[in-house]
Enzyme design. Sequence first.
Site, PDB file in Angstrom:
ATOM      1  N   GLY A   1     -28.404  14.676 -17.533  1.00  0.00           N
ATOM      2  CA  GLY A   1     -27.166  14.107 -16.657  1.00  0.00           C
ATOM      3  C   GLY A   1     -28.738  12.710 -16.308  1.00  0.00           C
TER       4      GLY A   1
ATOM      5  N   TRP B   1     -14.848   8.869  -7.639  1.00  0.00           N
ATOM      6  CA  TRP B   1     -14.215   9.240  -8.766  1.00  0.00           C
ATOM      7  C   TRP B   1     -13.745  10.528  -9.308  1.00  0.00           C
ATOM      8  CZ3 TRP B   1     -11.760   4.461  -9.020  1.00  0.00           C
ATOM      9  CH2 TRP B   1     -11.693   3.418  -8.881  1.00  0.00           C
TER      10      TRP B   1
ATOM     11  N   ARG C   1     -19.695   5.639  -5.032  1.00  0.00           N
ATOM     12  CA  ARG C   1     -18.317   5.319  -6.361  1.00  0.00           C
ATOM     13  C   ARG C   1     -18.181   6.287  -7.289  1.00  0.00           C
ATOM     14  NH1 ARG C   1     -18.378   0.730  -6.652  1.00  0.00           N
ATOM     15  NH2 ARG C   1     -18.485   0.298  -9.648  1.00  0.00           N
TER      16      ARG C   1
ATOM     17  N   ASP D   1     -11.500   3.591 -20.609  1.00  0.00           N
ATOM     18  CA  ASP D   1     -11.409   2.820 -18.999  1.00  0.00           C
ATOM     19  C   ASP D   1      -9.806   2.542 -19.434  1.00  0.00           C
ATOM     20  OD1 ASP D   1     -13.264   2.943 -17.449  1.00  0.00           O
ATOM     21  OD2 ASP D   1     -14.003   1.157 -18.414  1.00  0.00           O
TER      22      ASP D   1
ATOM     23  N   ASP E   1     -16.514   8.326 -13.562  1.00  0.00           N
ATOM     24  CA  ASP E   1     -15.305   7.239 -13.804  1.00  0.00           C
ATOM     25  C   ASP E   1     -14.369   8.078 -14.480  1.00  0.00           C
ATOM     26  OD1 ASP E   1     -18.161   6.387 -13.898  1.00  0.00           O
ATOM     27  OD2 ASP E   1     -18.097   4.305 -14.619  1.00  0.00           O
TER      28      ASP E   1
ATOM     29  N   THR F   1     -27.968   8.250 -14.995  1.00  0.00           N
ATOM     30  CA  THR F   1     -27.313   6.997 -14.062  1.00  0.00           C
ATOM     31  C   THR F   1     -27.499   5.857 -14.768  1.00  0.00           C
ATOM     32  OG1 THR F   1     -26.790   6.753 -12.252  1.00  0.00           O
ATOM     33  CG2 THR F   1     -28.974   6.145 -12.069  1.00  0.00           C
TER      34      THR F   1
HETATM   35  N1  GLY Z   1     -16.361   1.782 -14.082  1.00  0.00           N
HETATM   36  C1  GLY Z   1     -15.796   2.060 -13.174  1.00  0.00           C
HETATM   37  C2  GLY Z   1     -16.512   2.029 -11.666  1.00  0.00           C
HETATM   38  O1  GLY Z   1     -18.055   0.262 -12.092  1.00  0.00           O
HETATM   39  O2  GLY Z   1     -16.589   1.987 -11.135  1.00  0.00           O
END
Ligand code: GLY
Length: 397
Positions: free
Chosen positions: A231, A249, A245, A113, A173, A233
């Site tokens: 993959g 990104w 979200r 991050d 993200d 989640t």
């Molecule tokens: N860590 C990024 C988000 O929660 O969107």
Amino acid sequence: MKNNDRSGFLLTKGEPELEKLVRETLDDALKTVKRNTKRFNGNNNYPVQVYKNGVYDETDGARDCWTQGFWPGQLWLAYEMTGDEYYREIAEKYVGHMFDRAYNNYMLDFHHDIGFLYTPSCVSAYKLTGNETALRAAKIAAWSLSRRFRPKGEFIQSIGNEFDENSYKFIADTMLNLPLLFWATEETGEPMYAERALKHLNTTMKYMVREDGSSFHHFRMDRATGEPVKGFTWQGYSDDSCWTRGHSWIVYGLAIAYGYTKDPEIYKNFCRVTDFFLNNMPLDPEDLVPYWDFHFREGDVERDASAGIIVCCGIMEMAQFVSPEDEKLKGYIEKAKKMLKNIIERCHVRSERGEEGILEHITDALPQGVGEVCEPYGDYFFIEALIRAITPWKSYW
Ligand code: GLY
């Protein structure tokens, strides 16, 4: 590789009512930013996720949190829009703290991050004012992020170290942490940063983005072979749904990568994921505040206004580089106008409410128990989107 071109694309051009609404909203949002400076005053203190009764939880830099760059980012946006040195002085204090943290390698080696932390707080400061401390901090940060690249599998590992089988994975993200790497190549002339960013982007498109343009949130790779495993989640509804979200990104990350590379393949991929986003909005065509996961398209379910606003930013970013005659882009722009208007009208926390948040109806992490709240990243991207809609903004990303 340059991301400095500004064609001056303005979402509100020829739309006087929308422009008026955006200008009023921005003025009002900046009032809240100003009020928040009384509490978050540069003393290494940050508003973070927990939001109750209109008040943010406060942390200092000793508790690492991925959202901490977004408050200094708001200060830089406020400085840029008003020219008021008051904001700059506070924002520069945060630059000092972010530099200390980078210099002491505080948590920098632990997660991806780094772009969220250092782009809005330090790349911004350097681009706007030539702040040398910010430059040094952002370079250290980019170096740390680049070291998370795993040649086996060609991705940036989101968390943990390379020896941990369970953490050998990447997440959606990361796509908005990549701009720090593109910037580092542009700034230093060292191609390694952008090469790693592009390899990560290609791996994301290959495995994380599905045939129909939707995406997984997390993707595990085999540590021994670098082959894809599966993959799944973390913040989304289910392993085979698409977390809103996370997907946003990817949309914005691709738009920024296109700005740096002008690679037509990236534009094609941007269209794939943006089509999925826009075609899976709430069923009511007048309702353009996305649900928190694309599994939901109607009903009384949590929303994620931040994802909508991040996608608006992505479309405005892309619109700087693609011909205005491009049919796909024209459609995206029309949707972005409506989405921005909807989000302003339904999700802006007006300053007279006396709250600290600026954008509400954001679902941070529902499976982890954080439903609709305000978030520093929502506030930041909301202000960024408003600015982009009315000025030829030079991106921090
Ligand atoms: N860590 C990024 C988000 O929660 O969107």
